[in-house]
Motif scaffolding. Structure first.
Motif, PDB file in Angstrom:
ATOM      1  N   ASP A 365      37.494  24.158  45.916  1.00 23.64           N
ATOM      2  CA  ASP A 365      36.515  25.157  45.473  1.00 23.64           C
ATOM      3  C   ASP A 365      36.652  26.454  46.267  1.00 23.64           C
ATOM      4  O   ASP A 365      36.632  27.547  45.701  1.00 23.64           O
ATOM      5  CB  ASP A 365      35.099  24.609  45.605  1.00 23.64           C
ATOM      6  CG  ASP A 365      34.791  23.493  44.618  1.00 23.64           C
ATOM      7  OD1 ASP A 365      35.557  23.356  43.628  1.00 23.64           O
ATOM      8  OD2 ASP A 365      33.820  22.744  44.838  1.00 23.64           O
ATOM      9  N   GLU A 366      36.792  26.333  47.576  1.00 24.42           N
ATOM     10  CA  GLU A 366      36.937  27.523  48.411  1.00 24.42           C
ATOM     11  C   GLU A 366      38.267  28.214  48.140  1.00 24.42           C
ATOM     12  O   GLU A 366      38.343  29.446  48.093  1.00 24.42           O
ATOM     13  CB  GLU A 366      36.821  27.146  49.883  1.00 24.42           C
ATOM     14  CG  GLU A 366      37.080  28.291  50.872  1.00 24.42           C
ATOM     15  CD  GLU A 366      36.121  29.454  50.709  1.00 24.42           C
ATOM     16  OE1 GLU A 366      36.494  30.586  51.104  1.00 24.42           O
ATOM     17  OE2 GLU A 366      35.009  29.256  50.191  1.00 24.42           O
ATOM     18  N   ALA A 367      39.314  27.411  47.944  1.00 23.41           N
ATOM     19  CA  ALA A 367      40.625  27.984  47.638  1.00 23.41           C
ATOM     20  C   ALA A 367      40.569  28.786  46.346  1.00 23.41           C
ATOM     21  O   ALA A 367      41.170  29.869  46.244  1.00 23.41           O
ATOM     22  CB  ALA A 367      41.672  26.885  47.534  1.00 23.41           C
ATOM     23  N   ALA A 368      39.859  28.278  45.345  1.00 20.82           N
ATOM     24  CA  ALA A 368      39.763  28.984  44.066  1.00 20.82           C
ATOM     25  C   ALA A 368      39.146  30.367  44.259  1.00 20.82           C
ATOM     26  O   ALA A 368      39.623  31.357  43.678  1.00 20.82           O
ATOM     27  CB  ALA A 368      38.937  28.163  43.083  1.00 20.82           C
ATOM     28  N   VAL A 369      38.104  30.447  45.074  1.00 21.83           N
ATOM     29  CA  VAL A 369      37.464  31.739  45.344  1.00 21.83           C
ATOM     30  C   VAL A 369      38.470  32.699  45.988  1.00 21.83           C
ATOM     31  O   VAL A 369      38.581  33.873  45.600  1.00 21.83           O
ATOM     32  CB  VAL A 369      36.234  31.552  46.260  1.00 21.83           C
ATOM     33  CG1 VAL A 369      35.670  32.896  46.698  1.00 21.83           C
ATOM     34  CG2 VAL A 369      35.167  30.724  45.549  1.00 21.83           C
ATOM     35  N   ARG A 370      39.229  32.191  46.953  1.00 23.52           N
ATOM     36  CA  ARG A 370      40.188  33.042  47.659  1.00 23.52           C
ATOM     37  C   ARG A 370      41.357  33.437  46.760  1.00 23.52           C
ATOM     38  O   ARG A 370      41.866  34.568  46.833  1.00 23.52           O
ATOM     39  CB  ARG A 370      40.706  32.317  48.906  1.00 23.52           C
ATOM     40  CG  ARG A 370      39.634  31.991  49.927  1.00 23.52           C
ATOM     41  CD  ARG A 370      40.253  31.365  51.176  1.00 23.52           C
ATOM     42  NE  ARG A 370      39.268  30.717  52.029  1.00 23.52           N
ATOM     43  CZ  ARG A 370      39.553  30.109  53.177  1.00 23.52           C
ATOM     44  NH1 ARG A 370      40.818  30.059  53.591  1.00 23.52           N
ATOM     45  NH2 ARG A 370      38.605  29.544  53.897  1.00 23.52           N
ATOM     46  N   ILE A 371      41.819  32.524  45.925  1.00 24.97           N
ATOM     47  CA  ILE A 371      42.938  32.830  45.028  1.00 24.97           C
ATOM     48  C   ILE A 371      42.534  33.914  44.039  1.00 24.97           C
ATOM     49  O   ILE A 371      43.302  34.851  43.769  1.00 24.97           O
ATOM     50  CB  ILE A 371      43.409  31.554  44.297  1.00 24.97           C
ATOM     51  CG1 ILE A 371      43.979  30.542  45.292  1.00 24.97           C
ATOM     52  CG2 ILE A 371      44.466  31.899  43.248  1.00 24.97           C
ATOM     53  CD1 ILE A 371      44.104  29.131  44.724  1.00 24.97           C
ATOM     54  N   VAL A 372      41.339  33.807  43.482  1.00 24.35           N
ATOM     55  CA  VAL A 372      40.849  34.829  42.561  1.00 24.35           C
ATOM     56  C   VAL A 372      40.829  36.186  43.253  1.00 24.35           C
ATOM     57  O   VAL A 372      41.266  37.203  42.685  1.00 24.35           O
ATOM     58  CB  VAL A 372      39.449  34.451  42.033  1.00 24.35           C
ATOM     59  CG1 VAL A 372      38.794  35.642  41.332  1.00 24.35           C
ATOM     60  CG2 VAL A 372      39.538  33.255  41.089  1.00 24.35           C
ATOM     61  N   GLU A 373      40.343  36.224  44.472  1.00 32.77           N
ATOM     62  CA  GLU A 373      40.305  37.478  45.228  1.00 32.77           C
ATOM     63  C   GLU A 373      41.709  37.999  45.500  1.00 32.77           C
ATOM     64  O   GLU A 373      41.975  39.211  45.374  1.00 32.77           O
ATOM     65  CB  GLU A 373      39.551  37.262  46.545  1.00 32.77           C
ATOM     66  CG  GLU A 373      39.495  38.482  47.458  1.00 32.77           C
ATOM     67  CD  GLU A 373      38.743  39.655  46.843  1.00 32.77           C
ATOM     68  OE1 GLU A 373      38.958  40.794  47.308  1.00 32.77           O
ATOM     69  OE2 GLU A 373      37.947  39.442  45.906  1.00 32.77           O
ATOM     70  N   ALA A 374      42.628  37.106  45.851  1.00 34.53           N
ATOM     71  CA  ALA A 374      44.012  37.513  46.132  1.00 34.53           C
ATOM     72  C   ALA A 374      44.661  38.112  44.888  1.00 34.53           C
ATOM     73  O   ALA A 374      45.359  39.135  44.967  1.00 34.53           O
ATOM     74  CB  ALA A 374      44.819  36.310  46.626  1.00 34.53           C
ATOM     75  N   VAL A 375      44.446  37.495  43.730  1.00 35.93           N
ATOM     76  CA  VAL A 375      45.017  38.007  42.474  1.00 35.93           C
ATOM     77  C   VAL A 375      44.441  39.370  42.150  1.00 35.93           C
ATOM     78  O   VAL A 375      45.162  40.294  41.744  1.00 35.93           O
ATOM     79  CB  VAL A 375      44.776  37.007  41.323  1.00 35.93           C
ATOM     80  CG1 VAL A 375      45.183  37.608  39.992  1.00 35.93           C
ATOM     81  CG2 VAL A 375      45.542  35.710  41.576  1.00 35.93           C
ATOM     82  N   ARG A 376      43.142  39.536  42.327  1.00 43.56           N
ATOM     83  CA  ARG A 376      42.512  40.831  42.041  1.00 43.56           C
ATOM     84  C   ARG A 376      43.051  41.914  42.955  1.00 43.56           C
ATOM     85  O   ARG A 376      43.325  43.035  42.512  1.00 43.56           O
ATOM     86  CB  ARG A 376      40.996  40.700  42.186  1.00 43.56           C
ATOM     87  CG  ARG A 376      40.335  39.937  41.041  1.00 43.56           C
ATOM     88  CD  ARG A 376      38.869  39.714  41.289  1.00 43.56           C
ATOM     89  NE  ARG A 376      38.212  39.096  40.128  1.00 43.56           N
ATOM     90  CZ  ARG A 376      37.043  38.510  40.176  1.00 43.56           C
ATOM     91  NH1 ARG A 376      36.364  38.452  41.325  1.00 43.56           N
ATOM     92  NH2 ARG A 376      36.526  37.963  39.077  1.00 43.56           N
TER      93      ARG A 376
END
Length: 385
Positions: A365-376
């Motif tokens: 769950d935490e990784a998903a938040v960070r991945i979304v931010e990284a992609v943006r």
């Protein structure tokens, strides 16, 4: 910020219980091939490890060859079963790991004729199309069991069945499959199978090649009679014990691990789509989840700067991979994705996330938040260029 490790397909950390099982064998003296009392304990431990591997993977103990890892096991199979002293014909796929692909390339340079079957856009190779390329005198066919980048599972058993009718041996690279999905060597019907301990929480530096009775690969190494001369050299007892211990633990926990991994895989994929939008996230592989490894997520982010994405993921503490760690020094796009016909806007921005036995739902769950931010962030940097 606590780092999150989602690169278990590259290497998984050793299980502490496996390390404890190995410890006595690091400290004890004795070469298992010596002819005195100090050798008895190491020899017994080595044979018990061989029997464990054979039991879990349903192979004959006499066909268990310990190697230094998956690369050596694959090289031994491809080069050792091809009869390379005289050029011949091989059939392979375009989605093999470099440990197989580069060994095949070497044989091609030495005069072998190589047929490479096509791969579909969803990452699957048609085993019948491969079998149709077999002919009298074909020395070997190779098909990876689970692709190391995409996680797509191949129908190796179908190829082995048809090849067997022609007397053609089939080798499968099962390095990413063993310890992730059930693997039954005898049921697959292949001549040989490679695996590596550090993919399923065993030690780095040890792998195994399984060979069917009557299959004798020509050795790559010379200088001793260990392992019937097929892989000479002093045997690393502690490493073999570690491989067997990790494999045995996987066997005990396989149902729970695969069920939990599949839930986490689907959870991460949904979270990325929810966070970025369906058009911004393209999953690689078949729609059928059973045709993909349960602990591997391979997705592309069209239009995102790959270098920026890798940098942002690292800055945000998420360990992932753009492809095989064995080819990480290359700036070329993944040959696997090229063979699949992946378009340019996804070719360099496709990322592999992979789980291990210790990966938790909270981490995903935490990784998903960070991945979304990284992609943006990476997409924003691209727009500024």
């Amino acid at each position: 910020m606590r780092p999150i490790y989602l690169d278990h397909n590259a290497s998984s950390p050793i299980d502490p219980d496996v390390l404890e099982a190995m410890r006595p064998h690091w400290l004890a003296p004795g070469n298992p091939d010596s002819r005195h009392g100090f050798a008895r304990g190491p020899r017994r431990a080595l044979e018990e490890a061989r029997e464990t591997v054979a039991r879990v993977l349903n192979a004959d103990p006499s066909g268990v060859i310990f190697t230094s890892g998956g690369t050596e096991a694959n090289n031994l199979a491809v080069l050792g079963l091809s009869g390379r002293r005289r050029p011949g014909h091989l059939v392979t796929s375009p989605i093999e790991h470099p440990a197989v692909a580069e060994a095949v390339d070497l044989l091609e340079r030495e005069g072998f004729e190589v047929d490479r079957a096509a791969v579909s856009a969803d990452g699957r190779v048609d085993p019948d199309a491969m079998a149709d390329r077999l002919r009298p005198g074909t020395r070997l066919a190779t098909l990876i069991l689970a692709q190391n980048e995409t996680g797509v599972i191949q129908d190796v058993g179908r190829l082995a069945d048809r090849a067997g009718r022609l007397g053609v041996p089939v080798h499968t690279d099962a390095v990413q499959a063993v310890g992730r999905i059930p693997v039954d060597f005898k049921r697959l019907g292949v001549a040989s199978l490679a695996a590596s301990a550090h993919k399923f929480h065993g030690p780095v530096g040890v792998g195994v090649l399984l060979v069917r009775p009557g299959i004798e690969p020509e050795p790559l190494l010379f200088g001793g009679g260990q392992q019937k001369g097929r892989r000479p050299g002093t045997q690393a007892v502690a490493l073999a014990v570690g491989l067997a211990a990790a494999l045995e633990r996987w066997d005990r926990e396989r149902e729970e691990r695969t069920r939990r991994w599949a839930v986490l895989r689907d959870r991460l994929e949904r979270a990325l789509v929810d966070g970025l939008g369906r058009e911004a996230v393209v999953r690689t592989g078949p729609d059928d989840p059973s045709a993909r490894l349960p602990q591997t997520v391979h997705v592309g982010f069209p239009g995102v700067d790959p270098d920026g994405l890798l940098m942002q993921l690292d800055l945000l503490g998420v360990a992932a991979s753009f492809g095989s760690a064995c080819a990480s020094g290359s700036s070329r796009p993944s040959p696997i994705l090229v063979a699949m016909g992946v378009p340019g806007d996804r070719l360099r921005s496709s990322v592999r996330f992979s789980f291990g036995a210790t990966t938790t739902a909270a981490e995903v769950d935490e990784a998903a938040v960070r991945i979304v931010e990284a992609v943006r962030r990476a997409a924003g940097n691209l727009g500024q260029r």
